[in-house]
Design a protein around this motif. Sequence first.
Motif, short mmCIF file in Angstrom:
data_model
loop_
_atom_site.label_atom_id
_atom_site.label_comp_id
_atom_site.label_asym_id
_atom_site.label_seq_id
_atom_site.Cartn_x
_atom_site.Cartn_y
_atom_site.Cartn_z
N MET A 84 0.83 -1.20 0.00
CA MET A 84 0.00 0.00 0.00
C MET A 84 0.86 1.26 0.00
SD MET A 84 -3.04 0.99 2.68
CE MET A 84 -1.91 1.09 4.06
N VAL A 85 1.93 1.25 0.80
CA VAL A 85 2.85 2.39 0.82
C VAL A 85 3.50 2.57 -0.55
CG1 VAL A 85 4.98 3.29 1.82
CG2 VAL A 85 3.26 2.23 3.29
N LYS A 86 3.89 1.47 -1.17
CA LYS A 86 4.51 1.54 -2.49
C LYS A 86 3.56 2.15 -3.52
CE LYS A 86 4.48 -2.02 -5.05
NZ LYS A 86 4.67 -3.38 -5.62
N ILE A 87 2.29 1.74 -3.47
CA ILE A 87 1.31 2.28 -4.43
C ILE A 87 1.09 3.76 -4.20
CG2 ILE A 87 -1.15 2.22 -4.99
CD1 ILE A 87 -1.06 -0.78 -4.80
N PHE A 88 1.08 4.19 -2.93
CA PHE A 88 0.83 5.61 -2.64
C PHE A 88 1.97 6.50 -3.12
CE2 PHE A 88 -2.55 4.31 0.32
CZ PHE A 88 -3.47 5.31 0.08
N ILE A 89 3.20 6.02 -3.07
CA ILE A 89 4.33 6.88 -3.41
C ILE A 89 4.77 6.74 -4.87
CG2 ILE A 89 5.15 6.82 -1.03
CD1 ILE A 89 7.26 4.82 -1.87
N LYS A 90 4.17 5.81 -5.62
CA LYS A 90 4.55 5.68 -7.02
C LYS A 90 4.03 6.87 -7.83
CE LYS A 90 4.78 1.83 -9.20
NZ LYS A 90 4.46 0.52 -9.84
N GLU A 91 4.72 7.16 -8.90
CA GLU A 91 4.39 8.32 -9.72
C GLU A 91 3.09 8.09 -10.49
OE1 GLU A 91 6.36 11.01 -13.34
OE2 GLU A 91 7.32 9.18 -12.63
N HIS A 92 2.29 9.14 -10.56
CA HIS A 92 1.07 9.10 -11.35
C HIS A 92 1.41 9.52 -12.79
CE1 HIS A 92 -2.13 8.77 -8.14
NE2 HIS A 92 -1.01 8.86 -7.47
N ILE A 93 1.20 8.62 -13.72
CA ILE A 93 1.53 8.90 -15.12
C ILE A 93 0.24 8.92 -15.93
CG2 ILE A 93 2.77 8.10 -17.16
CD1 ILE A 93 4.73 6.70 -15.27
N THR A 94 0.01 10.02 -16.62
CA THR A 94 -1.15 10.14 -17.50
C THR A 94 -0.65 10.12 -18.94
OG1 THR A 94 -2.34 11.47 -15.87
CG2 THR A 94 -3.12 11.55 -18.16
N PRO A 95 -1.12 9.19 -19.75
CA PRO A 95 -0.63 9.10 -21.13
C PRO A 95 -0.98 10.34 -21.93
CG PRO A 95 -2.51 7.66 -20.81
CD PRO A 95 -2.13 8.16 -19.46
N ARG A 96 -0.14 10.66 -22.88
CA ARG A 96 -0.36 11.80 -23.75
C ARG A 96 -1.60 11.55 -24.62
NH1 ARG A 96 4.70 13.38 -27.20
NH2 ARG A 96 5.45 13.69 -25.05
N GLY A 97 -2.47 12.52 -24.66
CA GLY A 97 -3.68 12.41 -25.47
C GLY A 97 -4.83 11.72 -24.77
N ALA A 98 -4.66 11.36 -23.50
CA ALA A 98 -5.74 10.70 -22.77
C ALA A 98 -6.88 11.68 -22.51
CB ALA A 98 -5.23 10.14 -21.45
N ASP A 99 -8.09 11.13 -22.50
CA ASP A 99 -9.27 11.93 -22.18
C ASP A 99 -9.34 12.04 -20.66
OD1 ASP A 99 -11.71 13.19 -22.07
OD2 ASP A 99 -12.61 11.97 -23.64
N TRP A 100 -9.09 13.23 -20.12
CA TRP A 100 -8.83 13.40 -18.69
C TRP A 100 -9.98 12.90 -17.83
CZ3 TRP A 100 -10.99 15.89 -14.54
CH2 TRP A 100 -10.18 16.01 -13.39
N LEU A 101 -11.22 13.28 -18.13
CA LEU A 101 -12.35 12.95 -17.25
C LEU A 101 -12.63 11.45 -17.19
CD1 LEU A 101 -14.54 13.93 -15.38
CD2 LEU A 101 -16.03 14.29 -17.38
N PRO A 102 -12.87 10.77 -18.31
CA PRO A 102 -13.11 9.33 -18.19
C PRO A 102 -11.90 8.55 -17.67
CG PRO A 102 -12.97 9.97 -20.50
CD PRO A 102 -13.02 11.23 -19.69
N TYR A 103 -10.70 9.01 -18.01
CA TYR A 103 -9.49 8.31 -17.56
C TYR A 103 -9.39 8.32 -16.03
CZ TYR A 103 -4.51 7.36 -16.87
OH TYR A 103 -3.32 6.84 -16.44
N ASN A 104 -9.69 9.43 -15.40
CA ASN A 104 -9.59 9.54 -13.95
C ASN A 104 -10.85 9.08 -13.22
OD1 ASN A 104 -6.89 11.05 -13.33
ND2 ASN A 104 -7.78 12.18 -15.04
N LEU A 105 -11.98 9.09 -13.92
CA LEU A 105 -13.22 8.65 -13.29
C LEU A 105 -13.33 7.13 -13.24
CD1 LEU A 105 -15.90 9.65 -12.08
CD2 LEU A 105 -16.85 9.61 -14.40
N ALA A 106 -12.66 6.43 -14.14
CA ALA A 106 -12.80 4.98 -14.24
C ALA A 106 -12.43 4.25 -12.94
CB ALA A 106 -11.97 4.46 -15.41
#
Length: 407
Positions: A84-106
């Motif tokens: 859980m600690v590892k998941i919390f500190i890992k970098e958040h990567i958003t792919p280029r060209g991703a649709d922000w709202l559905p990508y983060n809402l999923a």
Amino acid sequence: MTFWSDPFTVVQQWFNNLLATIGFGPIGVRIVGMLVGIVILAVGPMLFTIFLIWVERKVISRIQDRIGPNRVGPFGLFQPFADMVKIFIKEHITPRGADWLPYNLAPVLAVAAVLMVWAVIPFTVTFFGVDLNVGVLFIIAVGSLGEMGIILAGWGSNNKYALLAMFRSVAQLISYEIPLVLCSLVPVMLAGSLNLNDIVKAQEPWFIVTAPATAIIFFIVSLAEIGRAPFDLAEAESEIVSGFNIEYSGLKFGMFYVAEFLHTFTVALIFATLFLGGWRGPGAEQYPILGFVYYFIKVGVVYFLLMLVDGTLPRLRIDQMMNLNWKTLTPISLAVLVVFPLVDKLMAGSPTWLRVLALAGSNLLVLVIGERIGTRRLARAPAEVGSRDRPVARPENVLSQPDSGAR
């Protein structure tokens, strides 16, 4: 009512009296109680998932003759916390060209779809979130939110592999929802209500005795709905680079991970409620804490069976999985839904033991006949491309062919 017989009601009354003493009116007490309930519903199952991850790792490792986590903490108990600690500190990567709202809402929808089911589960005769008169319909409806999360993840990631995996996952989930809904109607017909508490109270005997074939189909279909082996095609790493969630990292990926583990336990909760009598047991109505113990013993047995299947069976091919649903499980579910009420009507007024025996016998008969017909239909299916029944050209035969000059 003492604390040891019904701690849930005692704690609730103490909390309401405390709010009233502070100065909250009846409406204020109700609103604050609802907010506290929402927090407990959101946080409690998420924390419980940490324990589920440890249990599943240990059980499946024993099934597969492995050791499992045993280094971080006693018996490896702290390993989920390290993850859980590892998941919390890992970098958040958003792919280029991703649709922000559905990508983060999923990922949010994936977890919310599971947590909302817990809101209507009756853990005891007095301990439940909301006593809905359409509880079964609510569970089916909110379960579709998980499929919406998969659709948004595949579409919003701007990745063709994620999109293709999303198509396959949604085809699997929507297809297996049909027999799931049909099997859910059998407990509703036996209880005469969509209310989960009424269904639990009506189980005399348990509905797994009255409708064993329906319970078996419901169990198999539930495996497909949660994407566990042998139906774990939603995230087949060897085929489509990890599936619909390939572009997620860090906490967003962790939410999909939590949803999967929590969904498995939630299926065990639903199965125990619909077919194993829920919280019912000797003294459960007089002492609700006993009902809570009975309920989680039943849930634990079902959860262990889910892990046992997941740790032993190999993965099906996509065509085998869809054939099993459309050519076997769905026709049997439809037949059960037709034959079951007819037999129930014919046996009206009969002794209870004779009615239960007739319902169980007709239920199993439909399952056996449907399985035989489905097996024959699958046996008559055309041979797969590249199967062992088809001749394959040997390398020497290929090399002996005259060169056509094509490049």
